[in-house]
Design a protein around this motif. Sequence first.
Motif, PDB file in Angstrom:
ATOM      1  N   ASN A 142     -27.342  -0.589   3.653  1.00  0.00           N
ATOM      2  CA  ASN A 142     -27.071  -1.766   4.489  1.00  0.00           C
ATOM      3  C   ASN A 142     -25.596  -2.024   4.765  1.00  0.00           C
ATOM      4  O   ASN A 142     -25.238  -2.491   5.840  1.00  0.00           O
ATOM      5  N   TYR A 143     -24.741  -1.771   3.771  1.00  0.00           N
ATOM      6  CA  TYR A 143     -23.328  -2.084   3.958  1.00  0.00           C
ATOM      7  C   TYR A 143     -22.447  -0.954   3.423  1.00  0.00           C
ATOM      8  O   TYR A 143     -22.864  -0.158   2.583  1.00  0.00           O
ATOM      9  N   TYR A 145     -18.003  -0.110   2.623  1.00  0.00           N
ATOM     10  CA  TYR A 145     -16.610  -0.541   2.650  1.00  0.00           C
ATOM     11  C   TYR A 145     -15.804   0.366   3.570  1.00  0.00           C
ATOM     12  O   TYR A 145     -16.070   1.566   3.672  1.00  0.00           O
ATOM     13  N   TYR A 188     -25.747   1.505   9.289  1.00  0.00           N
ATOM     14  CA  TYR A 188     -25.171   0.443   8.464  1.00  0.00           C
ATOM     15  C   TYR A 188     -24.999  -0.824   9.289  1.00  0.00           C
ATOM     16  O   TYR A 188     -24.502  -0.788  10.408  1.00  0.00           O
ATOM     17  N   LYS A 189     -25.423  -1.952   8.726  1.00  0.00           N
ATOM     18  CA  LYS A 189     -25.414  -3.225   9.442  1.00  0.00           C
ATOM     19  C   LYS A 189     -24.161  -4.064   9.172  1.00  0.00           C
ATOM     20  O   LYS A 189     -23.821  -4.949   9.917  1.00  0.00           O
ATOM     21  N   GLU A 190     -23.540  -3.780   8.028  1.00  0.00           N
ATOM     22  CA  GLU A 190     -22.415  -4.621   7.597  1.00  0.00           C
ATOM     23  C   GLU A 190     -21.256  -3.724   7.165  1.00  0.00           C
ATOM     24  O   GLU A 190     -21.459  -2.758   6.425  1.00  0.00           O
ATOM     25  N   ILE A 191     -20.048  -4.057   7.634  1.00  0.00           N
ATOM     26  CA  ILE A 191     -18.862  -3.354   7.146  1.00  0.00           C
ATOM     27  C   ILE A 191     -17.936  -4.362   6.484  1.00  0.00           C
ATOM     28  O   ILE A 191     -17.809  -5.506   6.937  1.00  0.00           O
ATOM     29  N   ILE A 192     -17.309  -3.931   5.403  1.00  0.00           N
ATOM     30  CA  ILE A 192     -16.427  -4.802   4.633  1.00  0.00           C
ATOM     31  C   ILE A 192     -15.056  -4.144   4.577  1.00  0.00           C
ATOM     32  O   ILE A 192     -14.896  -3.072   3.987  1.00  0.00           O
ATOM     33  N   TRP A 226     -22.615  -7.613  10.834  1.00  0.00           N
ATOM     34  CA  TRP A 226     -21.683  -8.444  10.070  1.00  0.00           C
ATOM     35  C   TRP A 226     -20.405  -7.672   9.789  1.00  0.00           C
ATOM     36  O   TRP A 226     -20.451  -6.491   9.429  1.00  0.00           O
ATOM     37  N   GLU A 383     -32.068  -7.164   1.013  1.00  0.00           N
ATOM     38  CA  GLU A 383     -31.514  -6.048   0.230  1.00  0.00           C
ATOM     39  C   GLU A 383     -32.570  -5.313  -0.584  1.00  0.00           C
ATOM     40  O   GLU A 383     -32.380  -4.173  -0.973  1.00  0.00           O
TER      41      GLU A 383
END
Length: 437
Positions: A142-143, A145, A188-192, A226, A383
């Motif tokens: 899902n996410y 870095y 991937y839906k979210e990157i941080i 996100w 999740e």
Amino acid sequence: MKVGFISLGCSKNLVDTEKTIELFRKHGYNIVNNPKEAEIIVINTCGFIEAAKEEAINTILEMADYKKENCKYIIAMGCLVQRYREELEKSLPEVDLFIKYDEYNTIWSQIDNLINKDTAHEKEKDIPFNKLKDRVITTGDNYAYIKIADGCNNFCTFCAIPYIRGRFESRPMEDIIDEAKDLAKKGYKEIILIAQDTTKYGVDIYGKPKLADLLKKLCKVDGIKWIRFLYAYPETIDDKLIKVVKKNEKICKYFDIPIQHISDTVLKRMNRKSNAESIELLIKKLREKIPEVIIRTTVMVGFPGETQEDFEKLCSFVENAKFDKLGAFSYSKEEGTPAATLKEQVHPMTKKARYNKIMEIQQKVSEENLNKYIGKELEVLVEGKTKDGKYYVCRSYMDVPDIDGVIYLKTSKELQSGDFTKCVIKSSVNEYDLLAN
């Protein structure tokens, strides 16, 4: 051969581990999760504070036990090795190869020389580590870095990072955009976004901070739902950045701002660039401009010279500022840092008592904060499920993975990991988690 990995410390270290896993995979090695199966064990160490050093050494010793069975090689890399390789080589003969952080550009040559030293084969040319684009994402589906810079120029007096990781070095914006597009294609839906100080991104390349511009470009990447950025230093959060966060739906309304303290005396001794007035004004401005904003911070207790009066100021501030999320840690005397030479070191028992007091205050604040969400609708990312299968484990824009709380969702809908869904908050489960349906 089978290779197992252990990554200690921060998410920046994890990205380096993920690149190293890909190097092994690309060269035909099999990646395993169970150290009992591994013939090679790679440990990426952290050396940030005393507790991290102890964890790294204990992990190395624990993994060394497997050399009695299946394991042939142990490789230690990372921050602890950068700081203490000579001492580690003497005290840990079980380790076959130590790789310092500043040797990462020859990381594969060193590994290849160790494992294939008796084999005649053509050596390939090393690619600079920061140019390696491929990695094996270890954080699930899902996410992920994205490290946008490395090193640090702030030289806070308590921190060893500039001496370990070197000067602040941003990645070119095009490389980061390409990586985000690649992650989006993989689902991937979210990157941080991560760096030691994300708000200084671009200063070294472009002559001025470029985080706001980078965020705007990332918002145009299809497939990403996100976007977050962590470790935003208070003195570099400007109106332009706040406006970009407010205007763009993809950017989570979440600021992670490590303030460290609120006493001007302590902040000055820490060589921090902010002061009590500027911190208070920033928090007020963020809440006025973005009413739904989540503010997370980190504070330090027991810094050399911290008086009871300084600490009481911090307690009062934490009580009144009502941070949505707060982490605290006790000052750790780090060799080679200016603060380590200061004479007014605080007694360990005092540090422990102060830490407990701050966390006790924040626990009450957190309970109050969570109660504000009861009855509200939130969009969440699924999740997985609890072990008993009764609840879906979810996160909202308010929750950074592995740092913040979760939302337990009870619903008759059939949901999959990676789905986004709306839910209504029913109650808090504890000081950090929520229940929804």
